[in-house]
Design an enzyme around this catalytic site. Structure first.
Site, short mmCIF file in Angstrom:
data_model
loop_
_atom_site.label_atom_id
_atom_site.label_comp_id
_atom_site.label_asym_id
_atom_site.label_seq_id
_atom_site.Cartn_x
_atom_site.Cartn_y
_atom_site.Cartn_z
CB THR A 27 -4.30 61.17 -20.59
OG1 THR A 27 -3.77 62.49 -20.73
CG2 THR A 27 -3.52 60.21 -21.45
CB VAL A 56 -1.28 65.98 -21.72
CG1 VAL A 56 -0.80 66.06 -20.27
CG2 VAL A 56 -0.65 64.79 -22.43
CB VAL A 82 -2.65 71.82 -23.93
CG1 VAL A 82 -2.81 72.11 -22.44
CG2 VAL A 82 -1.19 71.85 -24.33
CE LYS A 83 -9.40 65.64 -22.25
NZ LYS A 83 -9.49 64.42 -21.45
CB ILE A 84 -7.76 74.20 -21.60
CG1 ILE A 84 -6.25 74.17 -21.85
CG2 ILE A 84 -8.14 75.35 -20.67
CD1 ILE A 84 -5.69 75.45 -22.47
#
Ligand code: E4P
Length: 218
Positions: A27, A56, A82-84
């Protein structure tokens, strides 16, 4: 090879996860902003139905806040990644989060050097953005091949997610470039399940079969 759905559309995700051909979901704030349901509700439902990784993305900007938000997001469920964004300001906190064993997908990767540094930091995934490189006349698929070679030549464990895939051709190229994962938006995904020659071929076989006059077979 794994195939993720690049969407927050629950109906699509449910349909294809049940079928067993989708291994995970990515997402981003854009996808989540298009849905009627609140982002948190969507994510909490996703973690129940998707067996694989669900990315996310952080929504804070300063490194300190991104760090705290990443910790919080990762606690939602075991399969949360976790998308960074691959921004120079975040290298320090990415290093800390990796040490804390938080699963990270580095998004907005556009160069081989960025990919190398993220591999050196030990993140789980990097997401080179193929379509957005196409948008500026660069060769996104070439970057995929280069990252694959770099990871294999130097023995890093980071996995490549081919992202920003906007056509079946680019999906095919991601397969050929041996990306570990291709994350595919709903429209491209549904198109990739079919081929016009399959449809016309079926019609021809069925109309030829009618000529036999057989009503029941076998
Ligand atoms: C997935 O991780 C990315 O956020 C997504 O593929 C971006 O796609 P776009 O460049 O078409 O917005």
């Amino acid at each position: 090879m794994k195939v993720f759905l690049d969407t927050a559309d629950m109906k699509m995700i449910k349909k294809y996860v049940q079928l067993g051909i989708i291994d995970g979901v990515t997402t981003n704030p854009t996808h989540l902003s298009k849905e009627k349901e609140k982002p948190e509700k969507i994510i909490k439902e996703l973690v129940k139905i998707v067996p694989g990784d669900i990315s996310v993305e952080i929504t804070e900007k300063s490194a300190d806040k991104v760090y705290l938000q990443a910790q919080k997001i990762s606690k939602i469920a075991k399969n949360i990644v976790v998308k960074i964004p691959c921004h120079a300001d975040y290298y320090e906190i990415i290093k800390k989060l990796v040490k804390e064993k938080i699963q990270i997908n580095i998004t907005l990767v556009f160069s081989l050097a960025q990919a190398l540094f993220m591999c050196k930091l030990g993140v789980k995934y990097i997401s080179p953005f193929i379509g957005r490189l196409d948008d500026i006349g660069a060769d996104g698929t070439q970057l995929l091949y280069e990252i694959r070679d770099m990871i294999d030549n130097y023995g890093y464990s980071t996995q490549i997610i081919a992202a920003s895939i906007r056509s079946i051709d680019r999906f095919n190229e991601a397969i050929m470039a041996i990306a570990d994962v291709a994350t595919i938006p709903s429209d491209v995904f549904e198109k990739s399940l079919q081929h016009p020659l399959t449809d016309s071929g079926m019609e021809k076989f069925l109309s030829d079969w009618k000529k036999t006059g057989i009503k029941q077979f076998p």
